[in-house]
Design an enzyme around this catalytic site. Sequence first.
Site, PDB file in Angstrom:
ATOM      1  CE  LYS A 236     -40.936  -3.107  25.390  1.00  0.00           C
ATOM      2  NZ  LYS A 236     -41.112  -4.526  25.310  1.00  0.00           N
TER       3      LYS A 236
ATOM      4  CD  GLU B  86     -37.554  -6.231  33.029  1.00  0.00           C
ATOM      5  OE1 GLU B  86     -37.537  -5.096  32.519  1.00  0.00           O
ATOM      6  OE2 GLU B  86     -37.464  -7.269  32.382  1.00  0.00           O
TER       7      GLU B  86
END
Length: 463
Positions: free
Chosen positions: A288, A295
């Site tokens: 990841k 965000e």
Amino acid sequence: MSDSSSNAMWGGRFAAGPDAIMEAINASIGFDKRLAAQDIAGSRAHAAMLAAQGILRDSDAEAIREGLLTVLSEIESGSFEFSTALEDIHMNVESRLKEIVGEPAGRLHTARSRNDQVATDFRLWTRDQIDAAIGGVEALIRALLVQAEAGADWVMPGFTHLQTAQPVTWGHHMMAYVEMFSRDLSRFKDARARMNESPLGAAALAGTSFPIDRHMTAEALGFDRPMANSLDAVSARDFALEFLSNASICAMHLSRFAEELVIWSSAQFRFVTLSDRFSTGSSIMPQKKNPDAAELIRAKIGRIFGANVALMMVMKGLPLAYSKDMQEDKEQVFDAADNLMLALAAMEGMVKDMSANRPQLAAAAGSGFSTATDLADWLVRVLDMPFRDAHHVTGSLVALAESKNCDLPDLTLEDMKSVHDAITDEVFGVLGVDNSVASRMSYGGTAPEQVRAQVARWKEVLG
Ligand code: ARG
């Protein structure tokens, strides 16, 4: 006689000091210490003016102004001891000044109140934040211009409803944000011009009987003029609300862009690669790379807009002039300003570092029948079909391509003619995405030439 623990600044009529709970709810020093530099600048301007007007002896004014610089350096070096019993930054500074210069310190508050003092300090602080926001937005716009110039002719899908609509260029998409942020810029500039008036000298609410010169203090503090009504001067907080609402709109723009970066950096889209410097990893999934900065920027609008609503609520029921409710203005604005600056800087960093995945953008630009409108326009232009009929014919061609599991340019001329026999192979010229974007030459359109013209215009505006 007042109790020894009653407040040294205003305790004359009090027999006892405040309850600990009273002190806790009343004190603002925990946060308004951030106004120290502005408070001291305001006091120095006030003392100089009092002396110039013959209200204060020159020697006293000089002692006060020197002493205030000592206080400022103590605060800046971290050696200053803030006291909750002294409530706020204004009384903390004045009390320390008294320790340093003695009796003249007690003369500083002549023709002044904490009401005009705090209004002045807070305006000065907010003005600095507006300037910082202007700088932050400008830096972001510059970063967007670099992206736009590099990718003025890189094709990508343009969306409506997040469904492929028509091909656009990377540069055009970046320039859409330049336009949005430039309006934020002008909102901040407008707000600055409106708020740049001095409350100092309004005193508690009614002005003062001393022969002060409010123009002199206004000028010394960089204000354009003194505020014209003393009641308004101490009770107005619309300058802070205007900053918060402008910050909210700007944060909303940041949030929309952040959302696009989150989508674009996903494995499903792969439109952009965000730099390692602005991404994080997962503690359990080794593959990841998360767009955390985007965000968090997306989330900042929540607290900034929250601050706007909170202060609006604080103010909406207050009779003129000052009420202690207004002390609740600062934490909201402090928090919103801190987070806006952080979000702007993080977005600038991400935009500078991100790289567009050109082949992926181009492949996506051509999929999803993105040039269907170009085909319909061709039918109108070349075959003189009414647009509504052209729309219908194109719809049939899209259905045909869909049934053959291919895109529009993959249809054969025979396929085309089976839907409408006047179509010629010239039509294939408009089905390519590069031709599609190049043809959108209307002012403000996505053609690379238009994008380059807009980039040039903005570079000139920003200098
Ligand atoms: N700490 C106060 C505030 O932030 C300063 C003004 C106090 N004025 C007063 N009348 N008690 O609003």
